[in-house]
Design a protein around this motif. Structure first.
Motif, PDB file in Angstrom:
ATOM      1  N   TRP A  98      71.633 -52.783  12.260  1.00 16.14           N
ATOM      2  CA  TRP A  98      71.282 -53.758  11.225  1.00 16.14           C
ATOM      3  C   TRP A  98      69.953 -53.369  10.594  1.00 16.14           C
ATOM      4  O   TRP A  98      69.100 -52.756  11.229  1.00 16.14           O
ATOM      5  CB  TRP A  98      71.093 -55.158  11.812  1.00 16.14           C
ATOM      6  CG  TRP A  98      72.279 -55.767  12.487  1.00 16.14           C
ATOM      7  CD1 TRP A  98      73.550 -55.288  12.561  1.00 16.14           C
ATOM      8  CD2 TRP A  98      72.270 -57.012  13.207  1.00 16.14           C
ATOM      9  NE1 TRP A  98      74.345 -56.140  13.271  1.00 16.14           N
ATOM     10  CE2 TRP A  98      73.590 -57.217  13.674  1.00 16.14           C
ATOM     11  CE3 TRP A  98      71.302 -57.960  13.479  1.00 16.14           C
ATOM     12  CZ2 TRP A  98      73.947 -58.345  14.415  1.00 16.14           C
ATOM     13  CZ3 TRP A  98      71.656 -59.086  14.213  1.00 16.14           C
ATOM     14  CH2 TRP A  98      72.963 -59.270  14.681  1.00 16.14           C
ATOM     15  N   GLU A 102      69.779 -57.858   7.225  1.00 18.09           N
ATOM     16  CA  GLU A 102      70.906 -58.307   8.050  1.00 18.09           C
ATOM     17  C   GLU A 102      70.421 -59.226   9.169  1.00 18.09           C
ATOM     18  O   GLU A 102      71.048 -60.267   9.455  1.00 18.09           O
ATOM     19  CB  GLU A 102      71.629 -57.094   8.634  1.00 18.09           C
ATOM     20  CG  GLU A 102      72.790 -57.439   9.542  1.00 18.09           C
ATOM     21  CD  GLU A 102      74.034 -57.915   8.806  1.00 18.09           C
ATOM     22  OE1 GLU A 102      74.990 -58.364   9.472  1.00 18.09           O
ATOM     23  OE2 GLU A 102      74.055 -57.846   7.555  1.00 18.09           O
ATOM     24  N   TRP A 105      69.646 -62.556   7.703  1.00 16.52           N
ATOM     25  CA  TRP A 105      70.883 -63.261   7.358  1.00 16.52           C
ATOM     26  C   TRP A 105      71.529 -63.862   8.610  1.00 16.52           C
ATOM     27  O   TRP A 105      71.988 -65.005   8.606  1.00 16.52           O
ATOM     28  CB  TRP A 105      71.845 -62.301   6.663  1.00 16.52           C
ATOM     29  CG  TRP A 105      73.154 -62.931   6.297  1.00 16.52           C
ATOM     30  CD1 TRP A 105      74.345 -62.809   6.945  1.00 16.52           C
ATOM     31  CD2 TRP A 105      73.386 -63.813   5.188  1.00 16.52           C
ATOM     32  NE1 TRP A 105      75.313 -63.551   6.312  1.00 16.52           N
ATOM     33  CE2 TRP A 105      74.757 -64.181   5.235  1.00 16.52           C
ATOM     34  CE3 TRP A 105      72.578 -64.328   4.180  1.00 16.52           C
ATOM     35  CZ2 TRP A 105      75.327 -65.032   4.291  1.00 16.52           C
ATOM     36  CZ3 TRP A 105      73.147 -65.186   3.238  1.00 16.52           C
ATOM     37  CH2 TRP A 105      74.505 -65.527   3.303  1.00 16.52           C
ATOM     38  N   ARG A 106      71.547 -63.111   9.701  1.00 14.50           N
ATOM     39  CA  ARG A 106      72.176 -63.577  10.938  1.00 14.50           C
ATOM     40  C   ARG A 106      71.378 -64.709  11.596  1.00 14.50           C
ATOM     41  O   ARG A 106      71.953 -65.506  12.350  1.00 14.50           O
ATOM     42  CB  ARG A 106      72.277 -62.422  11.922  1.00 14.50           C
ATOM     43  CG  ARG A 106      73.076 -61.239  11.414  1.00 14.50           C
ATOM     44  CD  ARG A 106      74.527 -61.345  11.727  1.00 14.50           C
ATOM     45  NE  ARG A 106      75.220 -60.093  11.468  1.00 14.50           N
ATOM     46  CZ  ARG A 106      76.304 -59.700  12.127  1.00 14.50           C
ATOM     47  NH1 ARG A 106      76.820 -60.460  13.061  1.00 14.50           N
ATOM     48  NH2 ARG A 106      76.871 -58.549  11.837  1.00 14.50           N
ATOM     49  N   TRP A 179      72.180 -51.375   5.050  1.00 12.81           N
ATOM     50  CA  TRP A 179      72.110 -51.853   6.434  1.00 12.81           C
ATOM     51  C   TRP A 179      72.364 -53.357   6.537  1.00 12.81           C
ATOM     52  O   TRP A 179      71.916 -53.991   7.485  1.00 12.81           O
ATOM     53  CB  TRP A 179      70.746 -51.516   7.026  1.00 12.81           C
ATOM     54  CG  TRP A 179      70.390 -50.066   7.071  1.00 12.81           C
ATOM     55  CD1 TRP A 179      69.367 -49.445   6.426  1.00 12.81           C
ATOM     56  CD2 TRP A 179      71.044 -49.027   7.821  1.00 12.81           C
ATOM     57  NE1 TRP A 179      69.340 -48.104   6.708  1.00 12.81           N
ATOM     58  CE2 TRP A 179      70.364 -47.819   7.565  1.00 12.81           C
ATOM     59  CE3 TRP A 179      72.141 -49.011   8.677  1.00 12.81           C
ATOM     60  CZ2 TRP A 179      70.736 -46.609   8.138  1.00 12.81           C
ATOM     61  CZ3 TRP A 179      72.527 -47.810   9.255  1.00 12.81           C
ATOM     62  CH2 TRP A 179      71.826 -46.624   8.985  1.00 12.81           C
ATOM     63  N   ALA A 180      73.067 -53.950   5.570  1.00 13.30           N
ATOM     64  CA  ALA A 180      73.320 -55.403   5.591  1.00 13.30           C
ATOM     65  C   ALA A 180      74.808 -55.689   5.425  1.00 13.30           C
ATOM     66  O   ALA A 180      75.237 -56.249   4.418  1.00 13.30           O
ATOM     67  CB  ALA A 180      72.504 -56.094   4.495  1.00 13.30           C
ATOM     68  N   SER A 182      76.976 -57.842   6.639  1.00 11.59           N
ATOM     69  CA  SER A 182      77.585 -59.178   6.625  1.00 11.59           C
ATOM     70  C   SER A 182      76.962 -60.118   5.584  1.00 11.59           C
ATOM     71  O   SER A 182      77.344 -61.288   5.510  1.00 11.59           O
ATOM     72  CB  SER A 182      77.499 -59.819   8.015  1.00 11.59           C
ATOM     73  OG  SER A 182      76.166 -60.140   8.345  1.00 11.59           O
ATOM     74  N   LEU A 183      76.034 -59.628   4.784  1.00 13.02           N
ATOM     75  CA  LEU A 183      75.405 -60.448   3.748  1.00 13.02           C
ATOM     76  C   LEU A 183      76.461 -61.034   2.809  1.00 13.02           C
ATOM     77  O   LEU A 183      77.336 -60.314   2.320  1.00 13.02           O
ATOM     78  CB  LEU A 183      74.416 -59.593   2.955  1.00 13.02           C
ATOM     79  CG  LEU A 183      73.846 -60.205   1.671  1.00 13.02           C
ATOM     80  CD1 LEU A 183      72.970 -61.397   1.994  1.00 13.02           C
ATOM     81  CD2 LEU A 183      73.059 -59.158   0.891  1.00 13.02           C
ATOM     82  N   ARG A 213      77.450 -53.507  -2.525  1.00 11.89           N
ATOM     83  CA  ARG A 213      77.569 -54.396  -1.357  1.00 11.89           C
ATOM     84  C   ARG A 213      77.039 -55.794  -1.666  1.00 11.89           C
ATOM     85  O   ARG A 213      77.418 -56.761  -1.006  1.00 11.89           O
ATOM     86  CB  ARG A 213      76.780 -53.831  -0.174  1.00 11.89           C
ATOM     87  CG  ARG A 213      77.420 -52.618   0.517  1.00 11.89           C
ATOM     88  CD  ARG A 213      76.471 -52.070   1.570  1.00 11.89           C
ATOM     89  NE  ARG A 213      77.006 -50.904   2.265  1.00 11.89           N
ATOM     90  CZ  ARG A 213      77.459 -50.922   3.511  1.00 11.89           C
ATOM     91  NH1 ARG A 213      77.453 -52.045   4.192  1.00 11.89           N
ATOM     92  NH2 ARG A 213      77.911 -49.818   4.072  1.00 11.89           N
TER      93      ARG A 213
END
Length: 475
Positions: A98, A102, A105-106, A179-180, A182-183, A213
């Motif tokens: 990540w 990321e 965001w998590r 590197w993100a 799931s954004l 992305r």
């Protein structure tokens, strides 16, 4: 993942710096067992390592390629290239990687609060200006917001701090987006696409894919540049939520589902009841500071994202009027003897310089620096008719001189054969000699600054100082 138990999780943070150190501290505070790995082993790195180690965080200096044993997650600084052995080892071991975006965001909503939606912006040029315009518009609408990400407040601070927000204006670089995975933004914009950072991404296709992305999973609007078909292509390729709309912006008359310009008015034909027949006035071109074409495009993108969030037209106007650009972005420094001097030191690539050069006529252009592998034929061809003269400086100035010889042989060129910082004063003197009343001396280098200056800010300050010194002499 916002409810994951971090206690005892073994996390490797790749890189000391503006993102790595905060990430390490946050993860350690959540109970993770954190090891920081870093390529460098210099005096500054050792001092940073000592501070982290005093808090209980392990640090390995000069060993950025080795994956520590039992690592369950890698959190990397955005600038670390995907091809590093550390990431190959993580992939082989099945360990996710990540970035700090990321991670932020998590961690949204970890404190039980409803997470603030993200309005996200990327692009080769104009990101910072657009995000700051967007934040100004959101503030004018009475919303609690901040400009975050690759600008201003760090995302980790924004999602974990005591301050609560209604919405965040988020600037994201291609590195961060890589590197993100799931954004998922509320709405997002890609302002433009031009070759940049290809040494990091490996190809233009990979660079564009990482920019794209930002559209993945958008809920309300994917904002694209109608003058840059590559941005619309990214929208078409994105997997978005049902009902998410493609919204274009253009400097011309807008079609349905677009924002554009009509008779000096910024208008919206996207977020109105009958977009086939109606348009909503948002602001005047004169409300945009400065009203250069590429900056008007930035304003339209910011307005589109704000309107996607439900902001009323009056707040768009008030926010644009309140906005003040950052230094060294087409910043007017002074008028001396009828000549306007403009600092666009932030134009560190050909795409940015092209936009800047399109805003003035006639121009004495100050250019040069580190080319980063760029070529200049297309740039020179497009601006040749606007040029009164050119002053070249910096390590790769010969590349621009050769393009001028091929495509603008009649334009007088001064080639400064020096790379010390004092060259800027001579560049301004030579530009003043070439300029006539009514001209603009524009420093839009189309190159990076590190051959002569610490960064583009220092280069811009040197230009401004030289101009002000000339104004004092002329007074």
């Amino acid at each position: 993942m916002s409810n994951v138990d971090w206690q005892g999780k073994r996390v490797t943070v790749a890189g000391l710096g503006v993102s790595g150190i905060p990430a390490a501290r946050v993860l350690y505070g959540l109970g993770a067992v954190v090891t920081v790995v870093n390529d460098g082993d210099d005096e500054r790195s050792r001092a940073q390592a000592a501070e982290l180690e005093a808090q209980g965080i392990a640090v390995r200096l000069g060993d950025g390629d080795t994956l520590p044993t039992s690592t369950e997650l890698v959190v990397t600084a955005p600038g670390w290239k995907p091809g590093k052995p550390l990431f190959a080892a993580a992939a082989e071991a099945g360990v996710p990687v990540w970035g700090d975006v990321e991670l932020a965001w998590r961690l949204r909503g970890r404190d039980g609060r409803e997470p603030a939606p993200w309005l996200a912006v990327t692009g080769t040029n104009g990101k910072t200006t657009t995000v700051r315009m967007l934040a100004s518009i959101l503030e004018a609408a009475g919303l609690r917001t901040a400009a975050v990400g690759n600008i201003g407040v760090s995302l980790l601070d924004a999602v974990l701090g005591e301050e609560t927000y209604d919405v965040l204006a988020v600037e994201l670089s291609s590195y961060q987006l890589h590197w993100a995975p799931s954004l998922r933004a509320h709405s997002a914009a890609v302002l433009n696409l031009a070759p940049d950072h290809l040494d990091w991404h490996g190809s233009m296709e990979a660079y564009a894919a990482d920019k794209g992305r930002i559209y993945e999973g958008n809920r309300v609007a994917c904002v694209y540049n109608a003058a840059d078909p590559a941005t619309e292509d990214l929208v078409r390729a994105a997997d978005v939520e049902e009902g998410c709309r493609a919204i274009g912006f253009t400097l011309g008359t807008p079609g349905p589902s677009q924002l554009g310009v009509v008779d000096g008015i910024l208008v919206d034909r996207a977020f109105v009841q009958n977009r086939q027949k109606q348009a909503q006035e948002l602001a005047e071109v004169a409300d945009v500071n400065p009203p250069a074409p590429h900056n008007i495009a930035n304003a339209l993108a910011a307005a589109a994202l704000a309107r996607a969030f439900g902001v009323e037209p009056a707040a768009v106007r008030d926010g644009l009027r309140a906005f003040r650009p950052d230094p060294h972005r087409i910043e007017h420094v002074a008028d001396v003897d009828g000549v306007s001097y403009v600092d666009d030191s932030k134009a560190t690539n050909t795409h940015a310089a092209e936009a800047s050069l399109a805003a003035y006529d006639p121009i004495v252009w100050i250019a040069g620096g580190l080319a980063k592998g760029a070529t200049f034929d297309e740039l020179v061809t497009g601006c040749a008719k606007r040029l009164r003269g050119v002053v070249l400086m910096g390590a790769d100035r010969a590349l621009i001189r050769e393009a001028l010889t091929r495509h603008a042989p009649e334009v007088p060129v001064v080639d400064l054969d020096r790379t010390d910082t004092g060259a800027m004063s001579e560049a301004v003197r030579e530009a003043a000699r070439l300029a006539r009343p009514g001209d603009t001396v524009l420093m839009a280098p189309a190159c990076a600054s590190m051959d002569m200056f610490v960064n583009y800010n220092k280069r811009g300050e040197a230009f401004a100082d030289a101009v002000r010194a000339r104004a004092s002499e002329s007074a």
